[in-house]
Design a protein around this motif. Structure first.
Motif, short mmCIF file in Angstrom:
data_model
loop_
_atom_site.label_atom_id
_atom_site.label_comp_id
_atom_site.label_asym_id
_atom_site.label_seq_id
_atom_site.Cartn_x
_atom_site.Cartn_y
_atom_site.Cartn_z
N LEU A 174 0.82 -1.21 0.00
CA LEU A 174 0.00 0.00 0.00
C LEU A 174 0.86 1.26 0.00
O LEU A 174 0.51 2.25 -0.65
N THR A 175 1.98 1.22 0.70
CA THR A 175 2.91 2.35 0.70
C THR A 175 3.47 2.57 -0.71
O THR A 175 3.54 3.70 -1.20
N ALA A 176 3.85 1.48 -1.36
CA ALA A 176 4.39 1.57 -2.72
C ALA A 176 3.33 2.11 -3.69
O ALA A 176 3.62 2.95 -4.55
N LEU A 177 2.10 1.63 -3.55
CA LEU A 177 1.01 2.10 -4.41
C LEU A 177 0.76 3.59 -4.18
O LEU A 177 0.59 4.36 -5.12
N GLY A 178 0.75 3.99 -2.92
CA GLY A 178 0.55 5.41 -2.61
C GLY A 178 1.66 6.28 -3.19
O GLY A 178 1.39 7.34 -3.76
N LEU A 179 2.90 5.83 -3.06
CA LEU A 179 4.03 6.59 -3.62
C LEU A 179 3.93 6.67 -5.14
O LEU A 179 4.18 7.73 -5.73
N MET A 180 3.53 5.57 -5.78
CA MET A 180 3.38 5.58 -7.22
C MET A 180 2.33 6.60 -7.64
O MET A 180 2.53 7.37 -8.59
N LEU A 181 1.21 6.64 -6.92
CA LEU A 181 0.15 7.59 -7.27
C LEU A 181 0.60 9.03 -7.06
O LEU A 181 0.26 9.91 -7.86
N VAL A 182 1.37 9.27 -6.01
CA VAL A 182 1.90 10.63 -5.79
C VAL A 182 2.81 11.02 -6.94
O VAL A 182 2.69 12.11 -7.51
N LEU A 183 3.73 10.14 -7.32
CA LEU A 183 4.66 10.44 -8.40
C LEU A 183 3.95 10.61 -9.74
O LEU A 183 4.30 11.46 -10.55
N GLU A 184 2.92 9.79 -9.97
CA GLU A 184 2.15 9.91 -11.22
C GLU A 184 1.40 11.23 -11.29
O GLU A 184 1.12 11.73 -12.37
#
Length: 62
Positions: free
Chosen positions: A6-16
């Motif tokens: 979930l942390t990785a998914l959240g970071l990906m969404l922030v970067l996107e």
């Protein structure tokens, strides 16, 4: 494991979201060019993106 995912998914969404937030016109033009790519070209872009991501994960693995 679930919390890391979930942390990785959240970071990906922030970067996107950074490019559309800071430079919406450039993001729109890039997206338009991506839509015009042939399937093979788009798959290559995806492969390169995944490869760079995996290399970063391996390089910075704890």
């Amino acid at each position: 494991m679930g919390s890391t995912l979930l942390t990785a998914l959240g970071l990906m969404l922030v970067l996107e979201g950074v490019l559309p937030l800071l430079a919406p016109q450039a993001w729109r033009e890039t997206f338009k060019r991506m839509v015009d790519l042939k399937d093979g070209q788009l798959r290559f872009v995806g492969l390169v993106s995944m490869s760079v991501g995996l290399l970063l994960l391996l390089f910075f693995k704890n």
